[in-house]
Design a protein around this motif. Structure first.
Motif, PDB file in Angstrom:
ATOM      1  N   ARG A 167       0.819  -1.215   0.000  1.00 46.44           N
ATOM      2  CA  ARG A 167       0.000   0.000   0.000  1.00 46.44           C
ATOM      3  C   ARG A 167       0.853   1.266   0.000  1.00 46.44           C
ATOM      4  N   THR A 236      -3.268   7.774   3.675  1.00 45.04           N
ATOM      5  CA  THR A 236      -4.352   7.006   3.059  1.00 45.04           C
ATOM      6  C   THR A 236      -4.473   5.632   3.709  1.00 45.04           C
ATOM      7  N   ARG A 237      -3.312   5.008   3.964  1.00 43.84           N
ATOM      8  CA  ARG A 237      -3.326   3.693   4.613  1.00 43.84           C
ATOM      9  C   ARG A 237      -3.919   3.788   6.012  1.00 43.84           C
ATOM     10  N   TYR A 240      -7.634   4.013   5.783  1.00 45.78           N
ATOM     11  CA  TYR A 240      -8.219   2.723   5.432  1.00 45.78           C
ATOM     12  C   TYR A 240      -8.201   1.777   6.627  1.00 45.78           C
ATOM     13  N   ASP A 241      -7.066   1.761   7.346  1.00 45.68           N
ATOM     14  CA  ASP A 241      -6.971   0.894   8.519  1.00 45.68           C
ATOM     15  C   ASP A 241      -8.005   1.277   9.572  1.00 45.68           C
ATOM     16  N   ALA A 243     -10.869   2.481   9.022  1.00 49.95           N
ATOM     17  CA  ALA A 243     -12.187   2.025   8.575  1.00 49.95           C
ATOM     18  C   ALA A 243     -12.298   0.507   8.577  1.00 49.95           C
ATOM     19  N   ALA A 244     -11.160  -0.191   8.521  1.00 47.59           N
ATOM     20  CA  ALA A 244     -11.192  -1.645   8.390  1.00 47.59           C
ATOM     21  C   ALA A 244     -10.819  -2.371   9.673  1.00 47.59           C
ATOM     22  N   LEU A 256     -14.178  -5.447   6.463  1.00 46.03           N
ATOM     23  CA  LEU A 256     -13.065  -6.000   5.686  1.00 46.03           C
ATOM     24  C   LEU A 256     -13.300  -7.473   5.395  1.00 46.03           C
ATOM     25  N   GLU A 259     -15.432  -7.786   2.413  1.00 49.74           N
ATOM     26  CA  GLU A 259     -14.715  -7.399   1.193  1.00 49.74           C
ATOM     27  C   GLU A 259     -13.778  -8.499   0.706  1.00 49.74           C
TER      28      GLU A 259
END
Length: 408
Positions: A167, A236-237, A240-241, A243-244, A256, A259
Motif C-alpha cells: 500500500r 491514506t493507509r 483505510y486501517d 475504517a477496516a 473487511l 470485502e
C-alpha cells in the motif's frame, strides 16, 4: 539526496583563490544563496504537512534546514575565516545527510539514533581541521565526505527496504533512488583523487560544478516529491486501517471480512490450496457484563483477541465479526491444523480470562472449525459451517472445540 552542496565545501580560501578564477561562468556565492533559499522553502512546505505528527514534520524539514545552514556558512565573507567556514559548511551538509536518514526513520515511527547521526559528521570535522587541512590531504578529505554521504543514503534505503507494504508503492521507488545515490557516492569515493571539485579533490572545473549543481537540484526535487508521496500514502493507509479495524481490539472488522471473501474464493480456485475457518464466541458473555460490568466485558473481548493472536500464525487473519463473535481465516491449513490452532486458542483464553480486573470471571470460548479442499466450498459456506459447529460446541457444554469438513 545526492552529495549536497559540497562545491566549495572542502576548499579552503587559499585553494579557492588559486582555482576558482578558472571558472568565471559560475557565480558560487549566488549559487549557494539560491540553494539556501530553495532548501528553506522546501523545509517550510514540509512543516505544513497535515495530518502528520509535528515530530515527523520537524524531522522531514531538518535535512533541508541543515543543508541551508551549510550553504550560508560557505557564504561567510571574511578571508581569514574561509577555511573554517568551508569546513563548517561541509559539516552541516554531512549532517543533512544524517538528518535525511533519520527523517525516513521518523516516518515509520523509529527513534533517533543520535550517535550515528552526530558522531560521523563530527569525526570528519575534527579530521578536516586537524589532519586533512594542515597536511593538504584533499583526496582523503573528499573520499571521506563521499563515504559518509553514501553511508547515510544506504542506511535510508535499507530502512525503506524493511518497510515492505504494497500500500506504499512510493517506498520502493524512493529506496531505489537512494540506492542509486549511494552507488554514485561509491564511484566518487573511488575516483576522488582525480575528479575536479566539487566532485573530488582536483582543481575545480566549470563542467564539474554545472554537473554537480544540476544533479543536486534534480535529486532534491525527486526525493522531496517521493517523500511527500510516501507521507500521503501513509495517511491514506491510516484512514483505510481506521475504517477496516475494530477500535476495541485492533483486529480486522466485519467490513473487511465481507470485502475479502470473493478474493479468497478466487485464490483457492486458482491455487487449489486448503483453507480453514475458525468461528468462536465467548461463552455466557451477557452474564459477564451483567455481573461484572461493561468495562470488564470489554477487557474480556480484548483478551479473546490477544489469545487468538497468540494461538495463530502471523499471516492468519482474525476478524471481530460482531459483539463477542470472532472469525479466523487460516490460509493453507487443513482441518487437523485448524483444530490444533483452535485448541491452543481455547486453552489460552481460559487461562488469560480466569481473573480479569481482579474479578474471578472464568470466561471460556466455544470454537467451531471448518476446512476446505481448496476448490470447494466458497468462503461464505466455509464460515457458515464453522458458525454452525460453534453453536454445536455450545450445545455440547461450552468451552470446547468441534470441527468437521463441510458436508461431512
Amino acid at each position: 539526496m545526492n552529495r549536497t552542496f559540497s562545491a566549495p565545501m572542502a576548499v579552503d580560501s587559499a585553494y579557492a583563490s588559486r582555482h576558482l578564477a578558472s571558472v568565471p561562468m559560475i557565480d558560487i556565492p549566488t549559487l549557494l544563496g539560491v540553494a539556501a533559499a530553495f532548501l528553506v522553502c522546501i523545509a517550510m512546505l514540509l512543516m505544513l504537512l497535515r495530518p502528520h505528527r509535528a515530530s515527523v514534520r520537524s524531522w522531514l524539514a531538518m535535512p533541508f534546514l541543515t543543508g541551508a545552514c551549510g550553504c550560508m556558512a560557505l557564504l561567510l565573507p571574511a578571508p581569514d575565516q574561509g577555511a573554517a567556514s568551508a569546513r563548517l559548511g561541509t559539516f552541516f551538509v554531512l549532517l543533512a545527510f544524517a538528518m535525511g536518514w533519520q527523517a525516513i526513520r521518523a516516518i515509520f515511527r523509529r527513534p533517533a539514533r543520535w550517535a550515528t547521526l552526530l558522531l560521523p559528521p563530527a569525526g570528519w570535522l575534527i579530521l578536516a581541521l586537524a589532519v586533512f587541512g594542515p597536511h593538504r590531504m584533499d583526496a582523503s578529505d573528499a573520499a571521506l565526505r563521499a563515504a559518509l554521504a553514501g553511508l547515510y543514503c544506504a542506511l535510508a534505503a535499507a530502512t525503506l527496504v524493511r518497510e515492505r507494504d504494497p500500500r506504499l508503492p512510493s517506498v520502493r521507488t524512493l529506496s531505489r533512488v537512494l540506492m542509486l545515490c549511494a552507488a554514485l557516492a561509491a564511484v566518487t569515493l573511488a575516483c576522488a583523487a582525480w575528479l575536479p571539485e566539487p566532485l573530488g579533490a582536483a582543481a575545480p572545473q566549470t563542467w564539474a560544478i554545472a554537473l554537480f549543481s544540476g544533479a543536486l537540484l534534480l535529486s532534491v526535487l525527486l526525493i522531496s516529491g517521493l517523500v511527500l508521496a510516501v507521507v500521503k500514502e501513509q495517511a491514506t493507509r491510516s484512514l483505510y486501517d481506521a475504517a477496516a479495524r475494530d477500535p476495541l481490539t485492533g483486529l480486522h472488522n466485519r467490513r473487511l471480512f465481507d470485502e475479502q471473501q470473493s478474493r479468497w474464493d478466487e485464490e483457492d480456485r486458482a491455487s487449489g490450496h486448503a483453507r480453514a475457518a475458525l468461528f468462536f464466541d465467548i461463552d455466557r458473555f451477557k452474564d459477564i457484563n451483567d455481573r461484572f460490568g461493561h468495562d470488564v466485558g470489554d477487557q474480556v473481548i480484548r483478551l479473546a483477541a490477544r489469545a487468538a493472536e497468540q494461538a495463530l500464525r502471523k499471516h492468519d487473519l482474525i476478524f471481530r465479526y460482531g459483539g463477542e463473535e470472532f472469525v479466523c481465516i487460516l490460509p493453507g491449513s487443513t482441518l487437523r491444523a485448524g483444530l490444533a490452532a483452535a485448541e491452543r486458542l481455547r486453552a489460552n483464553f481460559e487461562r488469560m480470562a480466569a481473573t480479569v480486573g481482579g474479578h474471578p470471571v472464568r470466561a471460556t470460548l466455544s470454537v467451531g472449525v471448518s476446512a476446505s479442499s481448496g476448490r470447494q466450498p466458497a468462503a461464505t459456506r466455509l464460515v457458515a459451517e464453522a458458525d454452525r459447529l460453534m453453536y454445536q460446541a455450545k450445545q455440547s457444554g461450552r468451552n470446547r472445540v468441534i470441527g468437521a469438513l463441510p458436508g461431512a
